[in-house]
Design a protein around this motif. Sequence first.
Motif, PDB file in Angstrom:
ATOM      1  N   THR A   1     -15.415 -47.595  22.987  1.00 51.50           N
ATOM      2  CA  THR A   1     -16.089 -48.886  23.178  1.00 51.50           C
ATOM      3  C   THR A   1     -15.130 -49.987  23.619  1.00 51.50           C
ATOM      4  OG1 THR A   1     -15.801 -49.461  20.839  1.00 51.50           O
ATOM      5  CG2 THR A   1     -17.836 -48.293  21.455  1.00 51.50           C
ATOM      6  N   LEU A   2     -13.843 -49.674  23.688  1.00 50.92           N
ATOM      7  CA  LEU A   2     -12.834 -50.687  24.031  1.00 50.92           C
ATOM      8  C   LEU A   2     -12.484 -50.636  25.509  1.00 50.92           C
ATOM      9  CD1 LEU A   2     -10.330 -50.206  21.045  1.00 50.92           C
ATOM     10  CD2 LEU A   2     -12.165 -51.905  21.246  1.00 50.92           C
ATOM     11  N   LEU A   3     -12.135 -51.792  26.062  1.00 48.85           N
ATOM     12  CA  LEU A   3     -11.537 -51.842  27.377  1.00 48.85           C
ATOM     13  C   LEU A   3     -10.091 -51.372  27.283  1.00 48.85           C
ATOM     14  CD1 LEU A   3     -12.819 -55.350  28.544  1.00 48.85           C
ATOM     15  CD2 LEU A   3     -13.749 -53.109  29.188  1.00 48.85           C
ATOM     16  N   LEU A   4      -9.536 -50.894  28.373  1.00 52.66           N
ATOM     17  CA  LEU A   4      -8.142 -50.445  28.348  1.00 52.66           C
ATOM     18  C   LEU A   4      -7.203 -51.575  27.916  1.00 52.66           C
ATOM     19  CD1 LEU A   4      -7.914 -48.212  31.546  1.00 52.66           C
ATOM     20  CD2 LEU A   4      -7.631 -47.480  29.170  1.00 52.66           C
ATOM     21  N   THR A   5      -7.506 -52.781  28.312  1.00 52.25           N
ATOM     22  CA  THR A   5      -6.659 -53.923  27.943  1.00 52.25           C
ATOM     23  C   THR A   5      -6.750 -54.243  26.459  1.00 52.25           C
ATOM     24  OG1 THR A   5      -8.466 -55.399  28.597  1.00 52.25           O
ATOM     25  CG2 THR A   5      -6.723 -54.979  30.227  1.00 52.25           C
ATOM     26  N   GLU A   6      -7.760 -53.720  25.787  1.00 51.87           N
ATOM     27  CA  GLU A   6      -7.935 -53.961  24.351  1.00 51.87           C
ATOM     28  C   GLU A   6      -7.246 -52.900  23.498  1.00 51.87           C
ATOM     29  OE1 GLU A   6     -12.268 -56.195  24.226  1.00 51.87           O
ATOM     30  OE2 GLU A   6     -12.235 -53.994  24.394  1.00 51.87           O
TER      31      GLU A   6
ATOM     32  N   ILE B   1     -10.839 -38.961  20.470  1.00 48.19           N
ATOM     33  CA  ILE B   1     -10.302 -40.256  20.897  1.00 48.19           C
ATOM     34  C   ILE B   1     -11.418 -41.144  21.426  1.00 48.19           C
ATOM     35  CG2 ILE B   1      -8.805 -41.383  22.606  1.00 48.19           C
ATOM     36  CD1 ILE B   1      -6.943 -38.908  22.343  1.00 48.19           C
ATOM     37  N   ASP B   2     -12.343 -40.562  22.173  1.00 46.79           N
ATOM     38  CA  ASP B   2     -13.456 -41.338  22.721  1.00 46.79           C
ATOM     39  C   ASP B   2     -14.324 -41.924  21.610  1.00 46.79           C
ATOM     40  OD1 ASP B   2     -15.151 -42.165  25.034  1.00 46.79           O
ATOM     41  OD2 ASP B   2     -16.603 -40.883  24.015  1.00 46.79           O
ATOM     42  N   GLU B   3     -14.496 -41.169  20.517  1.00 47.09           N
ATOM     43  CA  GLU B   3     -15.286 -41.679  19.388  1.00 47.09           C
ATOM     44  C   GLU B   3     -14.667 -42.940  18.798  1.00 47.09           C
ATOM     45  OE1 GLU B   3     -15.767 -38.695  16.458  1.00 47.09           O
ATOM     46  OE2 GLU B   3     -16.869 -37.315  17.772  1.00 47.09           O
ATOM     47  N   HIS B   4     -13.337 -43.027  18.841  1.00 50.23           N
ATOM     48  CA  HIS B   4     -12.640 -44.147  18.195  1.00 50.23           C
ATOM     49  C   HIS B   4     -12.274 -45.268  19.157  1.00 50.23           C
ATOM     50  CE1 HIS B   4     -12.254 -40.987  15.185  1.00 50.23           C
ATOM     51  NE2 HIS B   4     -11.972 -41.926  14.310  1.00 50.23           N
ATOM     52  N   LEU B   5     -12.110 -44.938  20.435  1.00 49.68           N
ATOM     53  CA  LEU B   5     -11.672 -45.958  21.394  1.00 49.68           C
ATOM     54  C   LEU B   5     -12.658 -46.180  22.532  1.00 49.68           C
ATOM     55  CD1 LEU B   5      -7.881 -45.036  21.822  1.00 49.68           C
ATOM     56  CD2 LEU B   5      -8.927 -46.566  20.144  1.00 49.68           C
TER      57      LEU B   5
END
Length: 258
Positions: free
Chosen positions: A13-18, A7-11
């Motif tokens: 770089t995103l903020l939680l709001t994103e 999951i970290d590999e795919h998400l």
Amino acid sequence: MRKLAWIDEHLGTLLLTEVTADVIRALATARRAEGSGVSTVNRYLALVRAILRRAAFDWDWIEKPPPVKLRPEPRGRTVWLQQDQAKALFAELPEHLRGPFVFSLATGLRMSNVIRLTWDQVHIQRGMLLFDGNDMKGGDPFAPALSDSALDVLRHQFGKHPRYVFTYKGRAMTRASNSAWYKAKRRAGMAHLRWHDLRHTWATWHVLAGTSLDVVQDLGGWKTRVMVRRYAHLQPGAHRAQARNVDGDLAGFMENFD
């Protein structure tokens, strides 16, 4: 944790709001593209949902978690072999798969526990295996009892390798469901069969032979009765004694039949 790393590999770089519903749907699509089934995808989605809910309701990092919709899962698939089918498939298998095949039918163990079985997990004198929790899917230690057939397979493997029970060309096996397995089952007319169906076969044979579901659950290492209930309809005459409890209330009816 493997799921969190993926999951970290795919998400990551995103903020939680994103992390929106569209992002989560794309995540599920990416997991499916890697070959995961619906059940596995749902396990990943459930983890994402739990994290987002904690972020919103426990930590106040986001105002509201996005909706995470799990996919409908198909009902459990239960395919099992008749004895003559098992013998026909055995005849088509190469030598290095015959031991794991029979041992799977004799124990009901999952493929990984069979092909990675080491001699230090084997206790011949006690007629049992002993797995550490790290070796089991459910994470709990497991000590299944062994039948005479399973013990015979182990004795046949004595001296072939100092560490691993089953090997191929002197090395540990990585999978039993390899190209040789697929070729053998096609020759035997069973192209639809999965290696995991050997576990279903083992459980089915036990229930048909009169083994109670509670014992099958213990022997097979299932944590709950839910997975074992799929075999309940196979119990020969299950609860026949209880079914006869209403015979007294029906006494006299049959003598009035024409």
